[in-house]
Design an enzyme around this catalytic site. Sequence first.
Site, PDB file in Angstrom:
ATOM      1  N   HIS A  29      37.976  45.032  45.163  1.00  0.00           N
ATOM      2  CA  HIS A  29      37.413  44.479  43.934  1.00  0.00           C
ATOM      3  C   HIS A  29      37.053  45.636  42.992  1.00  0.00           C
ATOM      4  O   HIS A  29      36.687  46.730  43.440  1.00  0.00           O
ATOM      5  CB  HIS A  29      36.173  43.648  44.261  1.00  0.00           C
ATOM      6  CG  HIS A  29      35.634  42.865  43.118  1.00  0.00           C
ATOM      7  ND1 HIS A  29      34.823  43.426  42.158  1.00  0.00           N
ATOM      8  CD2 HIS A  29      35.783  41.557  42.767  1.00  0.00           C
ATOM      9  CE1 HIS A  29      34.497  42.507  41.269  1.00  0.00           C
ATOM     10  NE2 HIS A  29      35.067  41.363  41.614  1.00  0.00           N
ATOM     11  N   GLU A  72      43.025  41.821  38.460  1.00  0.00           N
ATOM     12  CA  GLU A  72      41.834  41.925  37.624  1.00  0.00           C
ATOM     13  C   GLU A  72      42.119  42.825  36.419  1.00  0.00           C
ATOM     14  O   GLU A  72      42.175  44.055  36.573  1.00  0.00           O
ATOM     15  CB  GLU A  72      40.679  42.575  38.401  1.00  0.00           C
ATOM     16  CG  GLU A  72      40.196  41.850  39.626  1.00  0.00           C
ATOM     17  CD  GLU A  72      39.053  42.616  40.283  1.00  0.00           C
ATOM     18  OE1 GLU A  72      37.902  42.175  40.149  1.00  0.00           O
ATOM     19  OE2 GLU A  72      39.304  43.672  40.897  1.00  0.00           O
TER      20      GLU A  72
END
Length: 281
Positions: free
Chosen positions: A115, A197
């Site tokens: 992430h 992302e």
Amino acid sequence: MKHIFLNLKRFDISPARGGVNRLAPAERWGAAVILGIQDALARYDAAQTEFTVYLPEAHLLSAAGAKKAGSPVKLGCQSVYRADTAPGKDFGAFTSNRTANAAAELGCESVLIGHCEERADKLGILAEAGVSGGAASGAVSRLLNRQILAAQAAGLSVLYCIGESSEEQPVWQQVLGEQLDIGLDKVDKSRVVIAYEPIWSIGPGRTPADRPYIEKAARFIKERTGGLDVVYGGGLKADNAGMLSSIPEIDGGLIALTRFSGEIGFYPEEYLEIIRLYLGK
């Protein structure tokens, strides 16, 4: 197969301490999340859509205890350490680290690795040592690769996050390509989903990535990985669910907050509405 992932970050902290948890006291928070969604998710075909919730480690036990037999919800944790216990070898010298074997024994089936917040943390540590630029980003991807391998050795599936910052946008293909090539080296790709992302577009005041940008990024990722499933990690929300569902290259999304104004936070009923909007039923 569609994949709906939920990353609850540190949404367990109360507003009195600067957090957004209005759902339940900390000791019952993981259970409250599962109890608030699992019955409604049972209406969806498990062969067509999977639902995974990534929780801070402290809440995995209460979440696992709230799961019913045959629950459509899979539990996951937020990253794992790059080494682990093994018979005849290290039996637990991992102070402060969450190993994949520990996560598996707490009820996890999946793990979120790479992430943007995890990458930023690792880059920050390297910067303190004077390492930056391409050397640092390559080192981070190598560490994440070891984490993926450790996770798979423990039987966990992996959601691997990649993305480019605003400074990296001009060379986004090189950045994403290196994150994929290094991070997925020698891993079992059949147990990996990629979350894209676009870091430059995430957060208050930033312009969200539009459909053409998401399409070209997802298409590039699929070509680079031999067709791995790709979900949108920039935030699946009520206001973009319809757009994302219409992109053939996107196979699902990563949800975090469900409410972004007023009493912001995660609310199960709003999460279920986002899914309804995305799946169209």
